[in-house]
Design a protein around this motif. Structure first.
Motif, PDB file in Angstrom:
ATOM      1  N   GLN A 275       0.833  -1.197   0.000  1.00 31.75           N
ATOM      2  CA  GLN A 275       0.000   0.000   0.000  1.00 31.75           C
ATOM      3  C   GLN A 275       0.872   1.253   0.000  1.00 31.75           C
ATOM      4  O   GLN A 275       0.661   2.196  -0.755  1.00 31.75           O
ATOM      5  N   LYS A 276       1.834   1.208   0.864  1.00 27.67           N
ATOM      6  CA  LYS A 276       2.716   2.364   0.945  1.00 27.67           C
ATOM      7  C   LYS A 276       3.554   2.505  -0.325  1.00 27.67           C
ATOM      8  O   LYS A 276       3.794   3.610  -0.817  1.00 27.67           O
TER       9      LYS A 276
ATOM     10  N   SER B 136       1.494   3.992  -2.957  1.00 26.73           N
ATOM     11  CA  SER B 136       1.239   5.392  -2.649  1.00 26.73           C
ATOM     12  C   SER B 136       2.444   6.261  -3.016  1.00 26.73           C
ATOM     13  O   SER B 136       2.309   7.301  -3.652  1.00 26.73           O
TER      14      SER B 136
ATOM     15  N   HIS C 139       2.904   9.063  -6.028  1.00 29.13           N
ATOM     16  CA  HIS C 139       3.402  10.396  -5.746  1.00 29.13           C
ATOM     17  C   HIS C 139       4.619  10.693  -6.613  1.00 29.13           C
ATOM     18  O   HIS C 139       4.775  11.788  -7.169  1.00 29.13           O
TER      19      HIS C 139
END
Length: 404
Positions: free
Chosen positions: A196-197, A200, A204
């Motif tokens: 998930q990170k 993310s 970005h």
DNA sequence: GTCAAAATAT
DNA sequence: TATATTTTGA
């Protein structure tokens, strides 16, 4: 409304031309209402570096491996604590070792670390962790403590990235990643969380890359417009009409997931990034430069020349919305009729007064020399051609101001 | 499997 | 206290 500081009016003849335009501040309307302010794209302020100074955004597995190859072969169970293994108990430590996972940090709440030979024991092994979670104990141990926290070491993350890339970023799912990583001590939840990170950050990053690309393209447009321009450095004074600079914060290279090395020292944004490429994870606190320079052209510790008191004021940069004002400026005069048409009656105007490509290029060249200024306005610069066309259409010539 | 809130670490 | 990271649960 932006603040405008005054500018020294030099008497040095050699700089007279540079200073002169700045003496005509009154001819420009700098009133900026709220709407315009709203239009400012402040993100550009932080992209005042060109693409050469952007850090390499690609993950280089070789670099990653190099970083962690040192002494890895010498790592043993005995020194697992000193290297990367921080496990909650001997069993976990052994388990990690069995799995060749001298990469994972598993730290319990009480931070009890495992040393080989320690007699400390625990009720659960890391291998049992997941089954315990599934059995209703969920994330808590028998003592009600929370599940050991997985510290995603660089090497662990490298394996993760490797697995993700192998599967394809879009197709990578926790269970498959876990399989490929082959680390029993990790749970599907651990992977999912990290994934998930990862996604993310990746999102970005891609967004920032897109911005950087956009900026780069705009610079290329500038460069193309000014191509062949005869650079006249400092034809105009650097403007004092600037936006409040961002906090004195040195440029921090992009944090890129997938890079295992530590962060490099902060570097000014106009410097090339240091090698190796800055990375994540993990990252230690970023040292703050004592007083990092922000405006590269003005040495730190010295007064900003254009901000010192003076009867003269600076002119803003020459960018597209300025064109009308520039056209109205007294330094531009209508081009007199061609000599053939007014030979007998009109005063002769030297050829130098006519708009030459060089003179216009010089203006654009100035823009190129100080690329960090115009674009924060969110404005677009005129192309050489458009300036030429406009000048010629209006029959305007650039003439040096007569006084300061 | 994904997401977001909560918990935790720095 | 703020931010980043990880866990947790929906």
């Amino acid at each position: 409304m932006l603040a405008v500081s005054s500018l020294p009016c030099t008497t040095d003849e050699s700089r007279q031309v540079e200073a002169q335009p700045s003496c005509f501040m009154d001819d420009f309307d700098f009133t900026i209402d709220g709407d315009l302010l709203d239009d400012i794209d402040f993100s550009d302020i932080f992209q005042k570096f060109d693409d050469e100074s952007l850090p390499d955004l690609e993950v280089d597995p070789a670099d990653i491996l190099a970083e962690f190859s040192v002494d890895r072969e010498e790592t043993t169970l005995v020194d697992c604590y000193e290297e990367t293994i921080l496990v909650t108990n001997e069993e976990s430590c052994n388990k990690a070792n069995e799995n060749n996972v001298d990469l994972i940090d598993i730290v319990k709440d009480d931070d009890v670390a495992c040393h080989a030979g320690d007699d400390k024991s625990s009720s659960s092994s890391s291998g049992e962790a997941e089954s315990k979670q599934k059995s209703g104990g969920a994330a808590k141990s028998s003592q009600g403590k929370k599940k050991a926290k997985v510290d995603w070491t660089p090497e662990l993350h490298r394996r993760f990235v490797q697995a993700v890339e192998q599967l394809g970023v879009d197709k990578a799912v926790p269970s498959r990643i876990l399989e490929l990583m082959g680390i029993d001590s990790l749970t599907r939840h651990n992977i999912a969380s990290h994934l998930q990170k990862y996604r993310s950050h990746r999102k970005h990053l891609l967004a920032r890359e897109a911005e950087a690309t956009n900026w780069s393209q705009r610079r290329q447009i500038y460069a193309a417009a000014g191509c062949g321009a005869k650079r006249v450095i400092n034809t105009w004074f650097p403007p004092t009409v600037v936006f409040p600079p961002p906090p004195m914060q040195p440029y921090r290279p992009l944090h890129v997931w997938g890079h295992p090395s530590v962060d490099p020292p902060m570097v000014p944004m106009w410097q090339a990034p240091q090698s190796p490429t800055p990375t994540w994870p993990p990252h230690p606190p970023i040292p703050q430069a004592a007083n990092p320079p922000f405006w590269p052209h003005y040495p730190r510790g010295q007064p900003h020349a254009v901000t010192q008191g003076s009867p003269c004021v600076a002119v803003p940069r020459f960018h597209a919305p300025m064109v009308p004002s520039v056209m109205a400026h007294p330094m531009y005069r209508p081009i007199p009729p061609p000599a053939s048409a007014s030979k007998s009656t009109s005063p002769q105007v030297p050829d130098s007064a006519h708009p030459s490509k060089d003179s216009i290029d010089a203006v654009i060249g100035d823009v190129l020399d100080k690329p960090w200024l115009p674009l924060p306005l969110g404005l677009k610069a005129p192309s050489t051609e458009s300036v030429m066309v406009e000048l010629q259409r209006q029959g305007i010539s650039k003439v040096p101001p007569s006084n300061c």
